[in-house]
Design a protein around this motif. Structure first.
Motif, mmCIF file in Angstrom:
data_model
loop_
_atom_site.group_PDB
_atom_site.id
_atom_site.type_symbol
_atom_site.label_atom_id
_atom_site.label_comp_id
_atom_site.label_asym_id
_atom_site.label_seq_id
_atom_site.Cartn_x
_atom_site.Cartn_y
_atom_site.Cartn_z
ATOM 1 N N VAL A 54 35.817 35.281 76.959
ATOM 2 C CA VAL A 54 37.059 35.568 76.249
ATOM 3 C C VAL A 54 36.687 36.299 74.970
ATOM 4 C CG1 VAL A 54 39.077 34.586 75.070
ATOM 5 C CG2 VAL A 54 38.112 33.422 77.065
ATOM 6 N N ARG A 55 37.398 37.386 74.721
ATOM 7 C CA ARG A 55 37.217 38.132 73.479
ATOM 8 C C ARG A 55 38.598 38.526 72.975
ATOM 9 N NH1 ARG A 55 36.600 43.522 72.682
ATOM 10 N NH2 ARG A 55 36.308 43.864 74.902
ATOM 11 N N LEU A 56 38.928 38.109 71.772
ATOM 12 C CA LEU A 56 40.211 38.440 71.163
ATOM 13 C C LEU A 56 40.201 39.905 70.755
ATOM 14 C CD1 LEU A 56 42.952 37.427 70.030
ATOM 15 C CD2 LEU A 56 41.742 36.912 67.911
ATOM 16 N N ILE A 57 41.185 40.677 71.246
ATOM 17 C CA ILE A 57 41.227 42.096 70.891
ATOM 18 C C ILE A 57 42.440 42.464 70.035
ATOM 19 C CG2 ILE A 57 39.729 42.915 72.725
ATOM 20 C CD1 ILE A 57 42.177 43.653 74.363
ATOM 21 N N ASP A 58 43.470 41.624 70.043
ATOM 22 C CA ASP A 58 44.625 41.897 69.189
ATOM 23 C C ASP A 58 45.329 40.579 68.886
ATOM 24 O OD1 ASP A 58 46.383 43.621 67.749
ATOM 25 O OD2 ASP A 58 47.841 43.442 69.372
ATOM 26 N N LEU A 59 45.798 40.469 67.658
ATOM 27 C CA LEU A 59 46.491 39.256 67.230
ATOM 28 C C LEU A 59 47.788 39.654 66.567
ATOM 29 C CD1 LEU A 59 46.335 36.172 66.956
ATOM 30 C CD2 LEU A 59 45.116 36.510 64.804
ATOM 31 N N GLY A 60 48.902 39.270 67.172
ATOM 32 C CA GLY A 60 50.220 39.543 66.608
ATOM 33 C C GLY A 60 50.784 38.280 65.981
ATOM 34 N N GLY A 61 52.005 38.364 65.503
ATOM 35 C CA GLY A 61 52.636 37.207 64.880
ATOM 36 C C GLY A 61 52.881 36.064 65.849
ATOM 37 N N ALA A 62 53.246 36.400 67.101
ATOM 38 C CA ALA A 62 53.557 35.370 68.090
ATOM 39 C C ALA A 62 52.797 35.589 69.401
ATOM 40 C CB ALA A 62 55.052 35.353 68.357
ATOM 41 N N SER A 63 51.758 36.407 69.365
ATOM 42 C CA SER A 63 51.013 36.666 70.600
ATOM 43 C C SER A 63 49.575 37.064 70.291
ATOM 44 C CB SER A 63 51.681 37.772 71.419
ATOM 45 O OG SER A 63 51.582 39.007 70.735
ATOM 46 N N MET A 64 48.768 37.029 71.332
ATOM 47 C CA MET A 64 47.397 37.519 71.223
ATOM 48 C C MET A 64 47.034 38.205 72.535
ATOM 49 S SD MET A 64 45.186 33.993 71.421
ATOM 50 C CE MET A 64 46.367 32.666 71.161
ATOM 51 N N THR A 65 46.200 39.212 72.422
ATOM 52 C CA THR A 65 45.711 39.915 73.598
ATOM 53 C C THR A 65 44.213 39.694 73.676
ATOM 54 O OG1 THR A 65 47.464 41.555 73.428
ATOM 55 C CG2 THR A 65 45.567 42.142 74.778
ATOM 56 N N LEU A 66 43.771 39.333 74.878
ATOM 57 C CA LEU A 66 42.371 38.964 75.099
ATOM 58 C C LEU A 66 41.770 39.823 76.203
ATOM 59 C CD1 LEU A 66 43.507 35.319 75.287
ATOM 60 C CD2 LEU A 66 42.059 36.121 73.437
ATOM 61 N N ALA A 67 40.506 40.153 76.039
ATOM 62 C CA ALA A 67 39.734 40.788 77.100
ATOM 63 C C ALA A 67 38.906 39.689 77.745
ATOM 64 C CB ALA A 67 38.826 41.875 76.539
ATOM 65 N N GLN A 68 38.916 39.642 79.074
ATOM 66 C CA GLN A 68 38.171 38.607 79.779
ATOM 67 C C GLN A 68 37.325 39.214 80.888
ATOM 68 O OE1 GLN A 68 41.606 35.389 79.965
ATOM 69 N NE2 GLN A 68 39.548 34.491 80.027
ATOM 70 N N GLU A 69 36.212 38.555 81.163
ATOM 71 C CA GLU A 69 35.341 38.929 82.276
ATOM 72 C C GLU A 69 34.872 37.674 82.985
ATOM 73 O OE1 GLU A 69 33.259 43.041 80.688
ATOM 74 O OE2 GLU A 69 32.038 41.229 80.799
ATOM 75 N N VAL A 70 34.598 37.819 84.268
ATOM 76 C CA VAL A 70 33.882 36.801 85.025
ATOM 77 C C VAL A 70 32.600 37.483 85.479
ATOM 78 C CG1 VAL A 70 33.857 35.288 87.048
ATOM 79 C CG2 VAL A 70 35.980 35.607 85.759
ATOM 80 N N ARG A 71 31.471 36.862 85.165
ATOM 81 C CA ARG A 71 30.164 37.454 85.450
ATOM 82 C C ARG A 71 29.294 36.498 86.249
ATOM 83 N NH1 ARG A 71 29.207 38.163 79.205
ATOM 84 N NH2 ARG A 71 30.680 39.823 78.742
ATOM 85 N N ARG A 72 28.376 37.074 86.980
ATOM 86 C CA ARG A 72 27.278 36.344 87.625
ATOM 87 C C ARG A 72 26.023 36.961 87.022
ATOM 88 N NH1 ARG A 72 28.303 36.867 93.191
ATOM 89 N NH2 ARG A 72 27.654 39.020 92.900
ATOM 90 N N GLY A 73 25.424 36.255 86.052
ATOM 91 C CA GLY A 73 24.326 36.850 85.298
ATOM 92 C C GLY A 73 24.857 38.048 84.526
ATOM 93 N N ALA A 74 24.183 39.193 84.661
ATOM 94 C CA ALA A 74 24.619 40.409 83.974
ATOM 95 C C ALA A 74 25.652 41.192 84.781
ATOM 96 C CB ALA A 74 23.410 41.299 83.697
ATOM 97 N N GLU A 75 25.912 40.775 86.012
ATOM 98 C CA GLU A 75 26.819 41.496 86.907
ATOM 99 C C GLU A 75 28.282 41.101 86.650
ATOM 100 O OE1 GLU A 75 26.947 42.406 91.678
ATOM 101 O OE2 GLU A 75 26.214 40.446 91.006
#
Length: 140
Positions: free
Chosen positions: A80-101
């Motif tokens: 999980v990485r927070l990429i934007d934070l609003g007054g009533a919301s947040m936008t997150l970038a997410q990944e599912v990885r197996r090792g570096a893949e």
């Protein structure tokens, strides 16, 4: 913007897979949900803390890309990485990885709503401060 990344490790069990032993697509969403929940818990906002504020979070928008399959018994990491934070919301970038893949990626916008009427509600100031601090640090 530089952002810290939260990581949650998980194992693929038989219940996560289809008849061919491949992770069923909807389970990537579950893995990401768990990572978001643990991210908030790490910041001190577990279920009780959020409910005590009379709030809850709902997914408003999500775009997912499936890149590679995960299989039974794989050790995965959901991030999980927070990429934007609003007054009533947040936008997150997410990944599912197996090792570096990288197996799946998503951008998800989560809205904060009041529990009683399920109407948009501003994030509490202390929560906003904690989220900003997590976004701006170099580690988790």
């Amino acid at each position: 913007m530089s952002a810290a990344e939260f990581s949650y490790k998980l194992r693929v069990y038989i219940e996560d897979t289809d008849a061919g032993g491949i992770v069923y697509y909807v389970n990537y969403l579950k893995f990401m949900e768990r990572a978001r929940t643990e991210f908030m818990r790490e910041l001190g906002y577990g279920k009780d803390a959020i409910f005590n504020h009379g709030l809850m979070f709902v997914v408003r928008d999500m775009a997912v890309r499936y890149l590679r399959p995960a299989q039974l018994d794989d050790l995965l990491e959901a991030t999980v990485r927070l990429i934007d934070l609003g007054g009533a919301s947040m936008t997150l970038a997410q990944e599912v990885r197996r090792g570096a893949e990288v197996l799946a990626t998503a951008t998800v916008t989560v809205a904060c709503v009041e529990r009683a009427g399920v109407r948009p509600q501003r994030l509490p100031r202390d929560m906003t401060d904690s989220l900003r601090a997590a976004r701006d640090t170099n580690g988790n």
